[in-house]
Scaffold this motif. Structure first.
Motif, PDB file in Angstrom:
ATOM      1  N   HIS A   1       0.829  -1.218   0.000  1.00 11.18           N
ATOM      2  CA  HIS A   1       0.000   0.000   0.000  1.00 11.18           C
ATOM      3  C   HIS A   1       0.853   1.253   0.000  1.00 11.18           C
ATOM      4  N   GLN A   2       2.062   1.188   0.539  1.00  5.93           N
ATOM      5  CA  GLN A   2       3.031   2.268   0.335  1.00  5.93           C
ATOM      6  C   GLN A   2       4.419   1.767   0.682  1.00  5.93           C
ATOM      7  N   GLY A   3       5.420   2.675   0.628  1.00  7.43           N
ATOM      8  CA  GLY A   3       6.809   2.238   0.789  1.00  7.43           C
ATOM      9  C   GLY A   3       7.089   1.589   2.128  1.00  7.43           C
ATOM     10  N   ARG A   4       6.491   2.145   3.184  1.00  3.42           N
ATOM     11  CA  ARG A   4       6.808   1.620   4.523  1.00  3.42           C
ATOM     12  C   ARG A   4       6.316   0.198   4.702  1.00  3.42           C
ATOM     13  N   ALA A   5       5.280  -0.203   3.956  1.00  2.00           N
ATOM     14  CA  ALA A   5       4.793  -1.581   4.055  1.00  2.00           C
ATOM     15  C   ALA A   5       5.822  -2.527   3.438  1.00  2.00           C
TER      16      ALA A   5
ATOM     17  N   ASP B   1      13.037   8.183   7.697  1.00  2.00           N
ATOM     18  CA  ASP B   1      12.519   7.959   9.065  1.00  2.00           C
ATOM     19  C   ASP B   1      11.734   6.659   9.209  1.00  2.00           C
ATOM     20  N   THR B   2      10.885   6.325   8.209  1.00  2.00           N
ATOM     21  CA  THR B   2      10.104   5.081   8.350  1.00  2.00           C
ATOM     22  C   THR B   2      11.003   3.850   8.195  1.00  2.00           C
ATOM     23  N   THR B   3      12.054   3.991   7.390  1.00  2.00           N
ATOM     24  CA  THR B   3      12.978   2.864   7.192  1.00  2.00           C
ATOM     25  C   THR B   3      13.692   2.591   8.520  1.00  2.00           C
ATOM     26  N   ARG B   4      14.211   3.665   9.103  1.00  3.73           N
ATOM     27  CA  ARG B   4      14.902   3.540  10.390  1.00  3.73           C
ATOM     28  C   ARG B   4      13.952   2.938  11.433  1.00  3.73           C
TER      29      ARG B   4
ATOM     30  N   LEU C   1      20.649   1.480  -0.130  1.00  6.13           N
ATOM     31  CA  LEU C   1      21.123   2.733  -0.703  1.00  6.13           C
ATOM     32  C   LEU C   1      19.873   3.509  -1.126  1.00  6.13           C
ATOM     33  N   THR C   2      19.725   4.721  -0.600  1.00  5.53           N
ATOM     34  CA  THR C   2      18.519   5.507  -0.859  1.00  5.53           C
ATOM     35  C   THR C   2      18.781   6.494  -1.990  1.00  5.53           C
ATOM     36  N   VAL C   3      18.035   6.341  -3.088  1.00  5.79           N
ATOM     37  CA  VAL C   3      18.218   7.205  -4.268  1.00  5.79           C
ATOM     38  C   VAL C   3      16.904   7.899  -4.588  1.00  5.79           C
TER      39      VAL C   3
ATOM     40  N   ASN D   1      18.951  10.515  -1.956  1.00  5.04           N
ATOM     41  CA  ASN D   1      18.999  10.532  -0.507  1.00  5.04           C
ATOM     42  C   ASN D   1      18.089  11.676  -0.036  1.00  5.04           C
ATOM     43  N   ASN D   2      17.058  11.326   0.703  1.00  6.54           N
ATOM     44  CA  ASN D   2      16.045  12.321   1.104  1.00  6.54           C
ATOM     45  C   ASN D   2      16.668  13.460   1.917  1.00  6.54           C
ATOM     46  N   SER D   3      17.712  13.145   2.686  1.00  3.04           N
ATOM     47  CA  SER D   3      18.304  14.198   3.527  1.00  3.04           C
ATOM     48  C   SER D   3      18.941  15.243   2.611  1.00  3.04           C
TER      49      SER D   3
ATOM     50  N   LEU E   1      17.938  -1.125  -3.140  1.00  4.91           N
ATOM     51  CA  LEU E   1      17.732   0.315  -3.332  1.00  4.91           C
ATOM     52  C   LEU E   1      16.427   0.735  -2.663  1.00  4.91           C
ATOM     53  N   ASP E   2      16.470   1.827  -1.926  1.00  4.25           N
ATOM     54  CA  ASP E   2      15.235   2.524  -1.547  1.00  4.25           C
ATOM     55  C   ASP E   2      15.080   3.542  -2.674  1.00  4.25           C
ATOM     56  N   ALA E   3      14.251   3.173  -3.657  1.00  3.97           N
ATOM     57  CA  ALA E   3      14.324   3.836  -4.974  1.00  3.97           C
ATOM     58  C   ALA E   3      13.212   4.851  -5.222  1.00  3.97           C
ATOM     59  N   CYS E   4      12.631   5.414  -4.150  1.00  3.83           N
ATOM     60  CA  CYS E   4      11.458   6.308  -4.299  1.00  3.83           C
ATOM     61  C   CYS E   4      11.663   7.382  -5.366  1.00  3.83           C
ATOM     62  N   ARG E   5      12.879   7.920  -5.446  1.00  5.18           N
ATOM     63  CA  ARG E   5      13.106   9.059  -6.363  1.00  5.18           C
ATOM     64  C   ARG E   5      14.163   8.690  -7.408  1.00  5.18           C
ATOM     65  N   PHE E   6      13.970   7.482  -7.968  1.00  2.00           N
ATOM     66  CA  PHE E   6      14.935   6.935  -8.923  1.00  2.00           C
ATOM     67  C   PHE E   6      15.046   7.788 -10.178  1.00  2.00           C
TER      68      PHE E   6
ATOM     69  N   ALA F   1       5.425   4.418  -4.396  1.00  2.20           N
ATOM     70  CA  ALA F   1       4.919   4.931  -5.683  1.00  2.20           C
ATOM     71  C   ALA F   1       4.354   6.331  -5.549  1.00  2.20           C
ATOM     72  N   LYS F   2       4.355   6.866  -4.309  1.00  2.00           N
ATOM     73  CA  LYS F   2       3.821   8.206  -4.054  1.00  2.00           C
ATOM     74  C   LYS F   2       4.822   9.294  -4.429  1.00  2.00           C
ATOM     75  N   LYS F   3       6.014   8.885  -4.816  1.00  2.00           N
ATOM     76  CA  LYS F   3       7.025   9.886  -5.201  1.00  2.00           C
ATOM     77  C   LYS F   3       7.153   9.886  -6.730  1.00  2.00           C
ATOM     78  N   ASP F   4       8.309   9.479  -7.251  1.00  2.00           N
ATOM     79  CA  ASP F   4       8.515   9.606  -8.695  1.00  2.00           C
ATOM     80  C   ASP F   4       7.446   8.928  -9.569  1.00  2.00           C
TER      81      ASP F   4
HETATM   82  C1  PLP Z   1      13.436   7.824   0.950  1.00  2.00           C
HETATM   83  C2  PLP Z   1      12.102   7.325   1.418  1.00  2.00           C
HETATM   84  N1  PLP Z   1      11.959   6.031   1.728  1.00  2.00           N
HETATM   85  C3  PLP Z   1      10.774   5.535   2.133  1.00  2.00           C
HETATM   86  C4  PLP Z   1       9.667   6.345   2.275  1.00  2.00           C
HETATM   87  C5  PLP Z   1       8.376   5.739   2.767  1.00  2.00           C
HETATM   88  O1  PLP Z   1       7.404   5.716   1.782  1.00  2.00           O
HETATM   89  P1  PLP Z   1       5.847   5.817   2.140  1.00  2.00           P
HETATM   90  O2  PLP Z   1       5.577   7.198   2.630  1.00  2.00           O
HETATM   91  O3  PLP Z   1       5.137   5.493   0.868  1.00  2.00           O
HETATM   92  O4  PLP Z   1       5.566   4.793   3.195  1.00  2.00           O
HETATM   93  C6  PLP Z   1       9.777   7.696   1.972  1.00  2.00           C
HETATM   94  C7  PLP Z   1       8.596   8.568   2.135  1.00  2.00           C
HETATM   95  O5  PLP Z   1       8.656   9.773   2.216  1.00  2.00           O
HETATM   96  C8  PLP Z   1      11.031   8.203   1.527  1.00  2.00           C
HETATM   97  O6  PLP Z   1      11.190   9.500   1.205  1.00  2.00           O
END
Ligand code: PLP
Length: 460
Positions: A102-106, A129-132, A184-186, A188-190, A217-222, A259-262
């Motif tokens: 349903h979203q990335g954190r799941a 933050d949700t990954t941590r 590896l987060t691409v 990197n949100n920070s 890869l945490d590929a939200c913004r690939f 899928a809520k990002k890119d």
């Molecule tokens: C880098 C990164 N990973 C994971 C997530 C978690 O995704 P979601 O909000 O769909 O659970 C986010 C959400 O902002 C994110 O920016």
């Protein structure tokens, strides 16, 4: 058309339907802030004029995505919408198993429930933050290994999101047995979406190979990351973005995704991986918590919207507009003397609240103070990414985060250039009276992910 030498930022879409905005008064905003306990997550969205809290799920869908919503097939099992979704995902990320969530954190929850646990250590360039939280919830340790340049807001570096490869090597040399996988987060949100270079992904891969560790890869913004590789990394200028994405995927063993990002959807995510036995364990958990593997936590219509969004987000005129419009905001603030993280990231501009509110101790939350002031001034909602978000340790003690940033995350295809001009005015005005902004104290907070629900009060 939007090619050089034109300087105008060309939005490669027309507006198809509109959503009214409500302009509030200073007094209404003061009352809304107090009622929300000075936590911007607690505001009513109708009381926000320009919402830059997050780029997650807040973008505008295209006519074709809405058409996909109509096409959605809601069969419990074997839906053609799932097959279209899987084909779109594997067209870019050719992993053997794709589990919609349903979203990335799941996806994170499933992956770390299987691979985490007490005594385990999971490195990343920087954990979101949700990954941590999902890692720590299993009793495992989440370790951030950014390059040192990534921690200096004013320092320019083309790939500030890179992982410190020597530090990864050091961690694995000491504790390889405790590390189930490397992330590896691409981007990197920070720092507002700092990119990771292909060279860095390759170097991390080599270290993973040496220690036989899978790379996820945490590929939200690939797509934004691939655009930065194309425009900043030697040798990629003529490579299509889709090919760059495939090259990134080829260096990994799996991915988590929001899928809520890119991908330009309002909801959704997935876990994809090659390992058959790990996939089987993950799929069992998915059925338990998300749903049957051909829909995960999603409706067929959501799978269609994601499939279409995946083809739109790698469009190069869209990516040019996207990254250029973020830089437009950042450059204007920089010219106005506001301390910002440079270079500008893919989805956001980050204000350096610690550098702007020098009169405040980090434990008086300069980022929270600045974010509240932006709302009070002009109804602009931003997000603290600093000591409120990262300062509380699992043992309950508190320490300043590495940086105190306020992120102005720009939803995709949602705001026009005049909206952004207004934001520039609001931030510049607040920066002019930054020295008078009061610090904040926490009145109440939960033990985890406190930034979502903590309540604050301004210090006298
Ligand atoms: C880098 C990164 N990973 C994971 C997530 C978690 O995704 P979601 O909000 O769909 O659970 C986010 C959400 O902002 C994110 O920016």
């Amino acid at each position: 058309m939007a090619e050089d030498p034109f300087r105008t930022i060309f939005e490669p879409f027309r507006i198809h339907s509109v959503e009214p905005m409500r302009i509030t008064t200073w007094a209404e905003r003061a009352a809304a802030l107090a009622a929300a306990g000075y936590n911007l997550f607690e505001l009513r969205a109708e009381d926000v004029l320009i919402d830059l809290l997050t780029d997650s799920g807040t973008g505008a869908m295209s006519a074709e995505q809405w058409a996909g919503v109509q096409r959605g097939n809601e069969a419990y099992a074997g839906s053609p919408s799932f097959r279209r979704f899987r084909a779109a995902v594997t067209g870019l990320f050719p992993f053997r198993h794709v589990l919609p969530t349903h979203q990335g954190r799941a996806a994170e929850k499933i992956l770390f429930t299987v691979t985490g646990g007490p005594g385990r250590v999971i490195p990343n360039n920087t954990h979101f933050d949700t990954t941590r939280a999902n890692i720590e919830f299993t009793g495992a340790q989440a370790v951030d290994l950014p390059i040192p340049e990534g921690l200096q807001p004013a320092l320019r570096h083309s790939f500030k999101g890179n992982m410190d490869v020597a530090a990864l090597h050091g961690l694995l040399a000491e504790r390889a047995a405790a590390v189930p996988l490397v992330m590896l987060t691409v981007t990197n949100n920070s720092g507002g979406g700092q990119p990771v270079s292909m060279a860095n992904i390759r170097a991390v891969r080599e270290v993973c190979d040496q220690y036989r560790k899978p790379l996820f890869l945490d590929a939200c913004r690939f797509a934004e990351n691939a655009w930065f590789i194309k425009t900043r990394e030697p040798g990629y200028a003529d490579v299509p973005v889709a090919d760059i994405v495939r090259q990134m995927a080829a260096l990994a063993d799996g991915m988590t995704m929001s899928a809520k990002k890119d991908p330009l959807a309002n909801i959704g995510g997935w876990l994809a991986l090659n390992d058959d036995s790990l996939a089987e364990q993950c799929r069992s958990l998915e059925i338990l918590t998300e749903g049957f593997p051909t829909y995960g936590g999603l409706a067929g219509r959501d799978l269609e919207a994601i499939a279409q969004g995946l083809s739109e987000c790698i469009d190069e005129s869209y990516l040019r507009y996207r990254v250029r419009s973020i830089a437009y905001l950042g450059e204007a603030l920089e010219r106005a003397g506001v301390p910002v993280v440079v270079p500008f990231g893919g989805h956001a501009v980050s204000l350096d609240a610690r550098a702007l509110l020098t009169h405040l101790d980090p434990l008086h939350y300069p980022g929270q103070a600045l974010a509240c002031a932006l709302y009070q001034e002009g109804g602009v909602r931003a997000c603290e990414i600093g000591t409120v978000m990262f300062g509380l340790r699992p043992d309950g003690t508190e320490a300043p985060a590495t940086m105190d940033l306020v992120r102005l995350a720009v939803p995709r295809r949602t705001y026009t250039q005049s909206h952004i001009d207004y934001v520039i005015e609001v931030v510049t005005r607040v920066a002019g009276r930054a020295g008078q902004l009061p610090g904040m104290r926490i009145v109440s907070q939960p033990r985890q992910l406190r930034h979502f629900t903590a309540r604050f009060a301004p210090l006298d």
